[in-house]
Design a protein around this motif. Structure first.
Motif, PDB file in Angstrom:
ATOM      1  N   LEU A   1     -21.932 -42.925  63.231  1.00 19.91           N
ATOM      2  CA  LEU A   1     -21.769 -42.115  64.082  1.00 19.91           C
ATOM      3  C   LEU A   1     -20.525 -42.381  64.913  1.00 19.91           C
ATOM      4  O   LEU A   1     -20.086 -43.046  65.178  1.00 19.91           O
ATOM      5  CB  LEU A   1     -22.798 -41.906  65.092  1.00 19.91           C
ATOM      6  CG  LEU A   1     -24.173 -41.773  64.747  1.00 19.91           C
ATOM      7  CD1 LEU A   1     -25.276 -42.012  65.587  1.00 19.91           C
ATOM      8  CD2 LEU A   1     -24.461 -40.145  64.789  1.00 19.91           C
ATOM      9  N   CYS A   2     -19.791 -41.010  64.793  1.00 19.96           N
ATOM     10  CA  CYS A   2     -18.420 -41.079  65.447  1.00 19.96           C
ATOM     11  C   CYS A   2     -18.459 -40.549  66.659  1.00 19.96           C
ATOM     12  O   CYS A   2     -19.379 -39.643  67.129  1.00 19.96           O
ATOM     13  CB  CYS A   2     -17.291 -40.566  64.562  1.00 19.96           C
ATOM     14  SG  CYS A   2     -15.792 -40.251  65.272  1.00 19.96           S
ATOM     15  N   ALA A   3     -17.919 -41.161  67.677  1.00 19.60           N
ATOM     16  CA  ALA A   3     -17.705 -40.696  69.255  1.00 19.60           C
ATOM     17  C   ALA A   3     -16.395 -40.646  69.685  1.00 19.60           C
ATOM     18  O   ALA A   3     -15.593 -41.271  69.226  1.00 19.60           O
ATOM     19  CB  ALA A   3     -18.788 -41.232  70.069  1.00 19.60           C
TER      20      ALA A   3
ATOM     21  N   GLN B   1     -31.894 -39.081  72.680  1.00 20.52           N
ATOM     22  CA  GLN B   1     -31.584 -38.934  71.130  1.00 20.52           C
ATOM     23  C   GLN B   1     -32.972 -38.453  70.529  1.00 20.52           C
ATOM     24  O   GLN B   1     -34.092 -39.593  70.492  1.00 20.52           O
ATOM     25  CB  GLN B   1     -31.097 -40.160  70.384  1.00 20.52           C
ATOM     26  CG  GLN B   1     -30.830 -39.977  68.874  1.00 20.52           C
ATOM     27  CD  GLN B   1     -30.159 -41.235  68.446  1.00 20.52           C
ATOM     28  OE1 GLN B   1     -30.475 -42.646  68.725  1.00 20.52           O
ATOM     29  NE2 GLN B   1     -29.339 -41.166  67.301  1.00 20.52           N
TER      30      GLN B   1
ATOM     31  N   PHE C   1     -20.851 -37.269  70.658  1.00 24.75           N
ATOM     32  CA  PHE C   1     -20.997 -37.660  69.440  1.00 24.75           C
ATOM     33  C   PHE C   1     -20.846 -36.611  68.309  1.00 24.75           C
ATOM     34  O   PHE C   1     -21.152 -35.490  68.570  1.00 24.75           O
ATOM     35  CB  PHE C   1     -22.622 -38.159  69.253  1.00 24.75           C
ATOM     36  CG  PHE C   1     -22.610 -39.635  69.610  1.00 24.75           C
ATOM     37  CD1 PHE C   1     -22.618 -39.887  71.056  1.00 24.75           C
ATOM     38  CD2 PHE C   1     -22.460 -40.793  68.977  1.00 24.75           C
ATOM     39  CE1 PHE C   1     -22.856 -41.126  71.762  1.00 24.75           C
ATOM     40  CE2 PHE C   1     -22.650 -42.067  69.623  1.00 24.75           C
ATOM     41  CZ  PHE C   1     -22.919 -42.224  70.671  1.00 24.75           C
TER      42      PHE C   1
ATOM     43  N   TYR D   1     -19.963 -45.944  65.296  1.00 20.06           N
ATOM     44  CA  TYR D   1     -21.276 -46.815  65.550  1.00 20.06           C
ATOM     45  C   TYR D   1     -22.055 -46.822  64.016  1.00 20.06           C
ATOM     46  O   TYR D   1     -21.832 -45.697  63.384  1.00 20.06           O
ATOM     47  CB  TYR D   1     -22.191 -46.215  66.528  1.00 20.06           C
ATOM     48  CG  TYR D   1     -21.763 -46.508  68.208  1.00 20.06           C
ATOM     49  CD1 TYR D   1     -20.821 -45.351  68.505  1.00 20.06           C
ATOM     50  CD2 TYR D   1     -21.952 -47.408  68.666  1.00 20.06           C
ATOM     51  CE1 TYR D   1     -20.127 -45.629  69.654  1.00 20.06           C
ATOM     52  CE2 TYR D   1     -21.600 -47.885  69.893  1.00 20.06           C
ATOM     53  CZ  TYR D   1     -20.594 -46.784  70.612  1.00 20.06           C
ATOM     54  OH  TYR D   1     -20.113 -47.020  71.869  1.00 20.06           O
TER      55      TYR D   1
ATOM     56  N   SER E   1     -28.091 -36.988  66.739  1.00 20.18           N
ATOM     57  CA  SER E   1     -26.916 -37.857  67.441  1.00 20.18           C
ATOM     58  C   SER E   1     -27.402 -37.900  68.878  1.00 20.18           C
ATOM     59  O   SER E   1     -28.100 -36.966  69.478  1.00 20.18           O
ATOM     60  CB  SER E   1     -25.730 -37.222  67.262  1.00 20.18           C
ATOM     61  OG  SER E   1     -25.266 -37.085  66.100  1.00 20.18           O
TER      62      SER E   1
ATOM     63  N   TYR F   1     -28.285 -41.445  77.722  1.00 21.07           N
ATOM     64  CA  TYR F   1     -28.198 -40.571  76.590  1.00 21.07           C
ATOM     65  C   TYR F   1     -29.713 -40.120  76.009  1.00 21.07           C
ATOM     66  O   TYR F   1     -30.457 -41.135  76.104  1.00 21.07           O
ATOM     67  CB  TYR F   1     -27.388 -40.989  75.341  1.00 21.07           C
ATOM     68  CG  TYR F   1     -25.851 -41.173  75.557  1.00 21.07           C
ATOM     69  CD1 TYR F   1     -25.322 -42.149  76.289  1.00 21.07           C
ATOM     70  CD2 TYR F   1     -25.312 -40.065  75.117  1.00 21.07           C
ATOM     71  CE1 TYR F   1     -24.108 -42.244  76.380  1.00 21.07           C
ATOM     72  CE2 TYR F   1     -23.674 -40.305  75.233  1.00 21.07           C
ATOM     73  CZ  TYR F   1     -23.246 -41.207  76.001  1.00 21.07           C
ATOM     74  OH  TYR F   1     -21.642 -41.479  76.431  1.00 21.07           O
TER      75      TYR F   1
ATOM     76  N   GLY G   1     -22.823 -37.249  62.457  1.00 24.20           N
ATOM     77  CA  GLY G   1     -23.280 -38.409  61.739  1.00 24.20           C
ATOM     78  C   GLY G   1     -22.927 -38.034  60.279  1.00 24.20           C
ATOM     79  O   GLY G   1     -23.041 -36.940  59.948  1.00 24.20           O
TER      80      GLY G   1
ATOM     81  N   CYS H   1     -13.761 -38.302  60.748  1.00 31.18           N
ATOM     82  CA  CYS H   1     -13.948 -37.953  62.112  1.00 31.18           C
ATOM     83  C   CYS H   1     -12.749 -37.491  62.850  1.00 31.18           C
ATOM     84  O   CYS H   1     -11.846 -38.094  62.747  1.00 31.18           O
ATOM     85  CB  CYS H   1     -14.482 -39.051  63.125  1.00 31.18           C
ATOM     86  SG  CYS H   1     -14.860 -38.874  64.666  1.00 31.18           S
TER      87      CYS H   1
END
Lengths: 109, 111
Positions: free
Chosen positions: B90-92, A38, B102, B35, A43, A36, B105, B23
């Motif tokens: 943070l939601c994923a 960032q 993701f 997270y 995010s 990933y 946030g 979320c």
């Protein structure tokens, strides 16, 4: 020992060079591996996934996986200043997705 | 672009208040994650779910709770907020093979 380890950097490379980012993981049962990117204050966004040993290429990015050595890497060819970000390695084992601390990459003109 | 949404984006709240971070995802993903990330620091998994009515704690001890009553919704609740809860959440979500997308946030500040 952390489950996923990365050198925090910063890794500084000149524009146009190849940036090499490395990651090791501790759980041999890990099945899927991800990189990933960032940007600061943003995010994470998925850039590469790899599931089997060997190389996988996508544009300027190449992911490499060696399960015997428990090692994943990401190569960025022709690095650009816009590639400057933190690169996170993530490892999936069953339903958990665990991230490394990330490597900060700086590409200077 | 992934369809996963978090609300609110920013929240400043007093100590002792109960809060719920929302979320939602519209991709039908079974797996969802929460997270916690402090500025410039690593992501810590605090909760995850692999489907409706299944939730698990992550590796970081957290005083929060989660629920998964519907596939698309995975709210996180703090019963009594404290300054130590100040962080970005943070939601994923993801599915087999491709993980994870993701949300943008929620930046939480507890005063």
């Amino acid at each position: 020992q952390k489950e996923v380890e990365q050198n925090s950097g910063p890794l500084s490379v000149p524009e146009g060079a190849i940036a090499s980012l490395n990651c090791t993981y501790s759980d041999r049962g890990s099945q899927s591996f991800f990189w990933y990117r960032q940007y600061s204050g943003k995010s994470p966004e998925l850039i590469m996934s790899i599931y089997s040993n060997g190389d996988k290429e996508d544009g300027r990015f190449t992911a490499q996986l060696n399960k015997a050595s428990q090692y994943v890497s990401l190569l960025i060819r022709d690095s650009q200043p816009s590639d400057s970000a933190t690169y996170l390695c993530a490892v999936q084992n069953t339903d958990k997705l665990i991230f490394g601390t990330g490597t900060r990459l700086q590409v200077f003109p | 672009e992934a369809d996963i949404y978090q609300t609110p984006r920013y929240l400043v709240i007093g100590t002792g208040k109960k809060i719920t971070l929302e979320c939602s995802q519209t991709m039908g993903h079974d797996k969802m994650y929460w997270y916690q990330q402090d500025p410039g620091m690593e992501l810590h998994l605090i909760h995850y779910s692999y489907g409706v009515n299944s939730t698990e704690k992550g590796d970081l001890s957290s005083e929060s709770t989660v629920s998964r009553i519907r596939t698309e919704h995975f709210p996180l609740t703090l019963e009594s907020a404290r300054p130590s809860h100040t962080s970005q959440y943070l939601c994923a979500s993801g599915d087999r093979g491709v993980l994870a997308f993701f949300g943008q946030g929620t930046r939480l500040t507890v005063v």
